[in-house]
Design an enzyme around this catalytic site. Sequence first.
Site, PDB file in Angstrom:
ATOM      1  N   GLY A  24       2.530  54.499 -19.608  1.00  0.00           N
ATOM      2  CA  GLY A  24       3.721  54.089 -20.348  1.00  0.00           C
ATOM      3  C   GLY A  24       3.415  53.312 -21.611  1.00  0.00           C
ATOM      4  N   TYR A  42     -22.147  59.153 -21.427  1.00  0.00           N
ATOM      5  CA  TYR A  42     -21.314  58.028 -21.831  1.00  0.00           C
ATOM      6  C   TYR A  42     -22.092  56.974 -22.624  1.00  0.00           C
ATOM      7  CZ  TYR A  42     -18.319  60.059 -18.198  1.00  0.00           C
ATOM      8  OH  TYR A  42     -17.581  60.914 -17.415  1.00  0.00           O
TER       9      TYR A  42
END
Length: 328
Positions: free
Chosen positions: A214, A56
Amino acid sequence: MQQRTLGTQGLTVSAIGYGSMGLTMAYGPGDEEAGISAIRRAHELGVTFFDTAELYGFGTGSNEILVGKAVKDFRDEVVLATKFGFDLSDLSQGFGRLNSRPDNIRKVADNSLRYLGVDQIDVFYQHRVDPDVPIEDVAGTVKELIDAGKVKYFGLSEAGPETIRKAHAVQPVSVLQTEYSLFERGVEQLFPLLQELGIGFVPYSPLGRGFITGTAKPAGQYDATDMRNSDPRWQPGNFEKNVEAVDRLGRLATAKGITVSQLALAWLLAQGDQIVPIPGTRSAARMEENARAADVALTEADLAAIREILPTGGFGARYAEEHVPNWV
C-alpha cells in the site's frame, strides 16, 4: 512461528522466511545496519529461513557477508539459502550472462561458504536455468557438493516442468523458488508437478515488489537505482489499476484487523502447506508485520473476496519482456 516442511528430504523452516536481495540491490541505496537489525528481529520472531545469492552482491559477496554477519550468533538455529548461476566476472557487460558450468558452481559454492562464514550451505539454488548446460550436469554437480558435505539441499529457481523432472531424477529437488503473489499467478501451473514429485515452493516477491504494502509510488519517484522505475506494473495505465486493487484489498484487511501485507502473505500460505514466502525488508517494524501474517487465518469468504478483486493477478508483466524467464 509455525513450521513447514519443504520437499521430502527433511527441509523444515518457519512459515514465513526472509529475502535479503533488497538489502544490497534493486531497491535503491542499502543500509547495512538496518538490514542486520531486520534479520535479527526476524530471528527473534521465529523466522528461521534466510535467502541470499551470489548475484545480490554483484560478485563481491556483500549480501552473503551481510547475512552471515547478521546470523552469526544463531547460525545453528536457521536455514541459509543462496544461489549460483551467473558470470559476474565482468560487470561492464551486465550480470545477465548465465553460467551454470560445473566449475563455476563449485567456485560459487566455495565463495558462498566463505562469505557466509559457514561450513555448509543449507539450500543451494540454481538461480536461473542455463540453456547451455544440461540440467543433469547441474544437478550432478550439486549432488557432488551434497555428498562432500558442502551443501545440504538442492533448489531450483524459475525452472519449468521438463527441467524440474530431469534435475529431480539426478538429485532430488527440495524446493522451487519463483515469483508468486496476488499479482503474479503463472507458477500455479506447476503446482501439480511439485506435489507429484514432493517439492516445496518458495515464492519470492510475495508482496509484488512492495506494491501490495500500500506504499507504491508512480514510476520515476524512486531512486534512480530502483528497479520499480522500469517495472511494468508501475507504468501509467497499469499503476492506477494496481493501486485500486490494493485499496480494495486494504479495505478487506482493515475489516479483519490486519494489514494488506498480512492479507497477501496469509493468502499465499493458504494456497498450500508446502509454501513458504520470503518477503524482504530493511525495517524491523515491517519484519514484525510480515512475521505475524503466519497467525492470520483466512476464511472461505475471505478467499472468495480476494478472488473477486484479483481473479488472475495484477496489471502489467512482472518483468520487461526481455527479462521474463523462459520455463522449459
